[in-house]
Design an enzyme around this catalytic site. Sequence first.
Site: not given
Length: 408
Positions: A7, A92, A181, A242, A385
Site C-alpha cells: 500500500n 492497493r 474503502h 474532512r 484490507e
Amino acid sequence: MKVLVINCGSSSLKYQVLNMENDSLLVKGLIERIGANGSVITHEKIGLGDKYVLEKPLANHREAIQLMIETLLDPWHGAISAMEDLGAVGHRVVHAGEKYAASVLINDDVMTVLEECVELAPLHNPPNILGIKACKELMPNTPMIAVFDTAFHQTMPAEAYTYALPYEYYEKYKIRRYGFHGTSHKYVAERAADILGVNLLDLKIITCHLGNGASVTAIKRGKCIDTSMGFTPLEGLVMGTRSGDLDPSIVSYIRDKEGIHLHDVIDVLNKKSGVLGISGISSDFRDIEAAVEEGNERAALAIKVFAHKVRFYIGAYIAEMNGVDAIVFTAGLGENSSKLRSVICAELGNLGIKLDLVKNNVRGKESIISRDGSKVAILLIPTNEELMIARDTYRIAKKYIENGIKIS
Ligand code: ADP
C-alpha cells in the site's frame, strides 16, 4: 504461495507478507518519510515479539522497495529466502474510474488506465503507480495484481452514482460518484455473513467504516448499491479533518470572505475541517473523548455532529434497501470507540436496532454487540484490507500461473 501486499502512499509504504496456504500473516512493516529526512522502516515478524527499526536515507519509492526486499530476505527478520518465494504482489490502488469492477493482473493496458485515473485521484494514484513501477523493476518475473478501492462500488445503480449536474459533465469528464474503502466494506460484509451464518446473498447490510477517513455503504445481496463517498473521498460523513457533505455555495463564499484561492478552500475542507475543525482540538477521537471528559463543549459537539451524520446515512440506506439485517462497525473508530457506537445507535430502537451496552464494551475483536432479540444484528468486525488484497492477488496469480500464461 506467499503473497506480498503493498500500500504505497506519497511518502509512506505499508507492506505485509502472507502465507496463502492458511491466510496467515508472516511479516508486516511500514516505511515512512520516503524522500524526506529521517526515512525509517519499522518491521515486525509475527511471533518474534519485537519490532525491527532502521533509519536509512531513502530518496524515492524505488529505494524504499529495495530496502523492504532486503528486509524480507533477512535470515532473522525476513519471510523469504529468495525472491522466487514470493508468488505474487498485490497492490492497493485507489482509483480505477469506471474501468474495473474487480481486481486485475497488471499489464501495460492496466498501467495506462491507472495513469488516466490520475486526474480523478491526484493525491493517491501517483504514489500507487510509483510503487507498481518500482516493484516491476525489482521483481520483473513476479505477477503483480491491482486491487482497487473503487471496484466494489461499481455495482451502484445510475440513480445512486449520478450527480444532478448537466449530464454532459458525466459524459465528458466522468464526474459521478465512485466511492472508496471498497475493499474494507466488502471484507466486513463477507465476514458479517459468515459470523451470522447467513448467505451474503440473503442479507441487507450497512457497513460503517469509521477511521480518519470514513464512509458508510449499503450492501444488498452482496452488492454495493450506495456509498457515502463520492467523486472524491471528501463527500459524505464528517471525518477526522474532512468536512463531508456541505452546500457547494459555501466554497465560493469562504473564498470571498477569507480572500483565499479556490484550491486553498478545498484544502481547508480536506485538512482543517471535520472533527478537527469543529472541536479546534484534534482529528483523533481519543483526544476528543478526553476533552469531553474535561467538559469541553466543542469536543462534545464534534462527536454529536459526527454521530448525527452516520445515523443520517444509516436511515437513508434503510430506506433505500427497504430494511436492514445487519449493521457493521469497522476501522479505527468503529472498532475502538464503544462510546461513539453507543451514541450512533442510541434511539434507533424503533427501527429494530438495539445495541447491548454490555456487549458493546469491547474493542478490536469480532463480536455481535446487539441485544438478544434485536431485529437488526449489530457487529464489530476489525477490517483487514490486506488479507482481502492478498486473497484476490492469490486467486488471480494462481489462475494465470496454472494456465501457463507469461506474466510480463
Ligand atoms: P485511517 O486508516 O483512515 O488513517 P484508522 O482506521 O486507522 O484511520 O483510524 C484512526 C482513527 O481511529 C484515529 O484517528 C482515532 O480517531 C480512532 N481511534 C483509534 N483508536 C481509538 C481508541 N482507542 N478510541 C477512540 N478512537 C480511536
